[in-house]
Design an enzyme around this catalytic site. Structure first.
Site, mmCIF file in Angstrom:
data_model
loop_
_atom_site.group_PDB
_atom_site.id
_atom_site.type_symbol
_atom_site.label_atom_id
_atom_site.label_comp_id
_atom_site.label_asym_id
_atom_site.label_seq_id
_atom_site.Cartn_x
_atom_site.Cartn_y
_atom_site.Cartn_z
ATOM 1 N N ASP A 13 13.436 7.213 20.939
ATOM 2 C CA ASP A 13 13.312 5.964 21.707
ATOM 3 C C ASP A 13 12.144 5.991 22.685
ATOM 4 O OD1 ASP A 13 15.697 5.113 20.458
ATOM 5 O OD2 ASP A 13 16.861 6.210 21.949
ATOM 6 N N LYS A 16 7.739 4.570 19.780
ATOM 7 C CA LYS A 16 6.803 4.856 18.684
ATOM 8 C C LYS A 16 6.406 3.589 17.938
ATOM 9 C CE LYS A 16 9.804 7.844 17.224
ATOM 10 N NZ LYS A 16 10.663 8.123 18.377
ATOM 11 N N GLY A 40 15.231 3.012 15.206
ATOM 12 C CA GLY A 40 15.048 1.588 15.506
ATOM 13 C C GLY A 40 13.708 1.447 16.186
ATOM 14 N N HIS A 41 12.698 1.064 15.443
ATOM 15 C CA HIS A 41 11.349 0.963 16.005
ATOM 16 C C HIS A 41 11.079 -0.496 16.394
ATOM 17 C CE1 HIS A 41 9.981 4.971 14.032
ATOM 18 N NE2 HIS A 41 10.897 5.109 14.944
ATOM 19 N N GLN A 224 12.837 9.379 15.603
ATOM 20 C CA GLN A 224 13.572 10.212 16.560
ATOM 21 C C GLN A 224 12.574 11.014 17.423
ATOM 22 O OE1 GLN A 224 15.013 10.535 13.028
ATOM 23 N NE2 GLN A 224 15.930 8.621 13.633
HETATM 24 P P1 IMP Z 1 22.308 10.655 13.448
HETATM 25 O O1 IMP Z 1 20.931 11.033 13.116
HETATM 26 O O2 IMP Z 1 22.582 9.177 13.296
HETATM 27 O O3 IMP Z 1 23.347 11.467 12.758
HETATM 28 O O4 IMP Z 1 22.534 10.927 15.012
HETATM 29 C C1 IMP Z 1 22.441 12.242 15.551
HETATM 30 C C2 IMP Z 1 22.004 12.183 17.005
HETATM 31 O O5 IMP Z 1 20.663 11.722 17.069
HETATM 32 C C3 IMP Z 1 22.828 11.221 17.881
HETATM 33 O O6 IMP Z 1 22.879 11.746 19.189
HETATM 34 C C4 IMP Z 1 21.997 9.955 17.864
HETATM 35 O O7 IMP Z 1 22.222 9.154 19.001
HETATM 36 C C5 IMP Z 1 20.592 10.537 17.857
HETATM 37 N N1 IMP Z 1 19.622 9.650 17.212
HETATM 38 C C6 IMP Z 1 19.452 9.437 15.910
HETATM 39 N N2 IMP Z 1 18.451 8.587 15.696
HETATM 40 C C7 IMP Z 1 17.967 8.255 16.894
HETATM 41 C C8 IMP Z 1 16.894 7.423 17.316
HETATM 42 O O8 IMP Z 1 16.166 6.820 16.531
HETATM 43 N N3 IMP Z 1 16.696 7.351 18.653
HETATM 44 C C9 IMP Z 1 17.450 8.041 19.538
HETATM 45 N N4 IMP Z 1 18.447 8.828 19.195
HETATM 46 C C10 IMP Z 1 18.712 8.935 17.870
#
Ligand code: IMP
Length: 423
Positions: A13, A16, A40-41, A224
């Site tokens: 977040d 990017k 979520g970009h 991420q």
């Molecule tokens: P997952 O990748 O959905 O399994 O989530 C694993 C961890 O990564 C969790 O703490 C999510 O909140 C975090 N996470 C996954 N994708 C994002 C992102 O795009 N931005 C921020 N945190 C993320």
């Protein structure tokens, strides 16, 4: 031509989407290399806000080619929704959106498995976005996955059935309450697969090699952030892919010696969504202000993000692991109005002051050591040049540059494309 990278250096977040969008005019190809619709970009321009989950952030530029690389995991259902949104805005994506045949597919049962796994963990849950990311990468590394290229084969539905049946047994194994109607989910999935098949599936590593030879400029867009990396993040509270620089090599088929600039992007403070350690997290009015002013809600799940001061120990670690050559600082405007700013420069850990991320970084083991800097009051959102920025803001940026030993080339002072200042 070398391939440049754009990487998030914190817990995701960082912004990017906006920066890829700003940089896109300099590149012929934007390529996503890992993650999936957990990302979520957000892009804002012409008074409109767009959120992309899987599609690269170059899609709004007329001539830019957008590639979804082999390291990405694709949920056809979410992908279809993204395409529909592009259609609504009259974006002609068909000619400029390519998908690697080697990218893996997220099945409806992957999402259910994610939910079952999280429910079974109780308080120890990861805080996953529940998009099926972990289970899909598990099937990839377990050599059971279904890839985009499989959709071109006649028997893909047999493969699908075998895997989905296995997943149903696994869901039962978790013994938790996950409600679903698989027939409905499968219908939606198959419809979305039909839409996906209208796009161009390619052997993306060959495509990129050719593009490089032809002198095309390529930007690899990370999702991420480094602290969510499967190896180097705050495990197990991480995502399931390599979010760091090396992920661009494996997620696109680019050799390490072909990497050029590595742009690292960070917020002027820190946020985290989901569970896991966060040494500089604030539980007071300051944290609340950052969340409110910075509109810190997840672009994918809408969850409020946890907020805290900038953690330089963690940021230095990310700079080092990724070989960052240029930095981009986001959301400087959110810190306007704080009389004093704190930056974490070390941790107190087991009675010692340390300057690296220890193996066990849980809050009860680590307390941040802060350096204080003067804040500024002015609203930065309308400023367009470094010379207009308050002295205290420029001091903050210069302090960080000195500590990180990497130039901060861009500062962002608002969500719009235009609110971007080059230094
Ligand atoms: P997952 O990748 O959905 O399994 O989530 C694993 C961890 O990564 C969790 O703490 C999510 O909140 C975090 N996470 C996954 N994708 C994002 C992102 O795009 N931005 C921020 N945190 C993320």
């Amino acid at each position: 031509m070398a391939v440049d990278l754009l990487l998030g250096l914190q817990w995701g977040d960082e912004g990017k989407g906006k920066i890829v969008d700003v940089l896109t005019s300099d590149y012929d190809i934007i390529a996503r290399f890992q993650g999936g619709p957990n990302a979520g970009h957000t892009l804002e321009f012409d008074g409109q806000k767009h959120v992309l989950h899987t599609i690269p952030s170059g899609i709004f530029h007329e001539k830019t080619i957008n590639l979804v690389g082999n390291g990405v995991v694709i949920d056809p259902v979410i992908f279809k929704k993204e395409l529909e949104n592009l259609q609504k805005h009259n974006i002609d994506y068909k000619s400029k959106l390519f998908i690697s045949r080697k990218a893996h597919l997220i099945l409806p049962t992957h999402r259910l498995l994610d939910a079952a796994s999280e429910a079974s963990k109780g308080k120890a849950k990861i805080g996953s976005t529940l998009k099926g990311i972990g289970p899909t990468y598990m099937d990839k590394t377990g050599r059971n996955g279904i890839r985009v290229g499989d959709l071109e084969l006649e028997n893909w539905k047999d493969k699908y059935r075998a895997l989905a049946d296995k997943h149903e047994k696994m869901i039962q194994f978790y013994n938790v309450n996950v409600q679903y109607n698989l027939a409905e989910l499968e219908q939606e999935f198959c419809d979305a697969v039909d839409t996906l098949k209208e796009l161009q599936f390619i052997d993306s590593e060959a495509f990129l090699h050719r593009a490089q030879k032809e002198g095309k400029t390529i930007l690899a867009e990370g999702a991420q952030g480094s602290l969510l990396d499967i190896d180097f993040g705050t495990y197990p509270f991480v995502t399931s892919s390599t979010t760091t620089a090396a992920g661009a090599c494996t997620g696109l088929g680019v050799a390490p010696n072909q990497i050029g600039e590595a742009y690292g992007i960070f917020k002027a403070y820190t946020t985290r969504v989901g569970s896991g350690p966060f040494p500089t997290e604030l539980f007071d009015e300051d944290g609340e202000t950052m969340g409110r002013v910075g509109n810190e809600f997840g672009a994918t799940t809408g969850r409020p993000r946890r907020c805290g001061w900038l953690d330089l120990v963690a940021l230095k670690y990310a700079v080092q692991i990724n070989g960052i050559t240029q930095l981009i600082m986001m959301k400087g405007d959110v810190l306007s109005g704080f009389e004093k700013l704190k930056v974490c420069t070390a941790y107190n850990y087991q009675g010692e002051k340390i300057k690296h991320l220890p193996y066990n970084i849980e809050a009860k083991n680590v307390t941040p050591v802060y350096t204080e800097l003067k804040g500024w009051a002015a609203d930065l959102t309308g400023m367009t040049k470094t010379s207009e920025l308050p002295k205290e803001f420029n001091d903050y940026v210069e302090y960080l540059e000195k500590e990180l030993q990497v130039p901060i080339k861009v500062v962002s002072v608002g969500p719009d494309r235009k609110q971007t200042i080059l230094r």
